[in-house]
Design an enzyme around this catalytic site. Structure first.
Site, PDB file in Angstrom:
ATOM      1  N   ARG A 182      -6.035   5.470   4.846  1.00  0.00           N
ATOM      2  CA  ARG A 182      -6.051   4.154   4.436  1.00  0.00           C
ATOM      3  C   ARG A 182      -6.513   3.290   5.644  1.00  0.00           C
ATOM      4  O   ARG A 182      -5.978   3.407   6.826  1.00  0.00           O
ATOM      5  CB  ARG A 182      -4.783   3.594   4.054  1.00  0.00           C
ATOM      6  N   ASP A 183      -7.565   2.406   5.656  1.00  0.00           N
ATOM      7  CA  ASP A 183      -7.643   1.390   6.616  1.00  0.00           C
ATOM      8  C   ASP A 183      -6.504   0.531   6.848  1.00  0.00           C
ATOM      9  O   ASP A 183      -5.613   0.126   5.984  1.00  0.00           O
ATOM     10  CB  ASP A 183      -8.815   0.555   6.118  1.00  0.00           C
ATOM     11  N   HIS A 231     -17.763   6.882  10.100  1.00  0.00           N
ATOM     12  CA  HIS A 231     -16.861   6.742   8.998  1.00  0.00           C
ATOM     13  C   HIS A 231     -17.570   5.886   7.889  1.00  0.00           C
ATOM     14  O   HIS A 231     -18.472   5.106   8.121  1.00  0.00           O
ATOM     15  CB  HIS A 231     -15.687   6.035   9.487  1.00  0.00           C
TER      16      HIS A 231
END
Ligand code: AMP
Length: 131
Positions: free
Chosen positions: A34-35, A110
């Site tokens: 998760r960011d 990413h």
């Protein structure tokens, strides 16, 4: 053309286990987590474990196994979050910021998978205006 990879970038540190992350999925060649500053209810970063700077580095030099695993991982996360339209979801956006004009902050390739709310149209300039 030689790509210069900085092994002190934050995602390299995550891959080495030096800083924590919120893992969503780990495969042989990828990590999804998760960011830390989510732009939507689901904001997941998918990265290859290999030392690739950006998409063209990955696309030019990764092995077939890495390329396949990466694509399958992104698709699996789209399905697992419930965002994939074919699974009844409302959709999602994939982003691969690259280089200076692409406003890439972390120099380890990413993909952002962003989902869970209605998004705006795509391109804004550095002042947040459509361009
Ligand atoms: P980019 O501009 O495409 O390089 O985006 C880098 C992303 O990494 C940003 O969305 C950040 O919020 C995210 N990020 C930075 N540090 C971390 C971290 N330690 N864990 C998770 N996400 C991070």
């Amino acid at each position: 053309m030689a790509y210069a990879y900085d092994n002190q970038n934050i995602f390299a540190k995550i891959l080495r286990g030096e800083i924590p992350n919120s893992t969503v999925l780990e495969t042989e060649h990828c990590l999804a987590f998760r960011d830390i500053a989510p732009a939507a209810p689901d904001h997941i970063l998918v990265i290859p474990k290999g030392a690739y700077v950006n998409f063209d580095h990955f696309g030019n030099e990764a092995s077939d196994a890495e390329l396949l695993d990466f694509s399958r991982t992104v698709a699996r996360i789209a399905r697992d979050t419930g965002a994939a339209p074919d699974a009844g979801g409302q959709g999602y956006r994939l982003i691969a910021n690259t280089g200076r004009h692409g406003v890439q902050d972390v120099p380890h390739f990413h993909i952002h998978l962003i989902a869970g709310r209605q998004l705006g149209r795509m391109i804004q300039n550095e002042n947040g205006e459509k361009s």
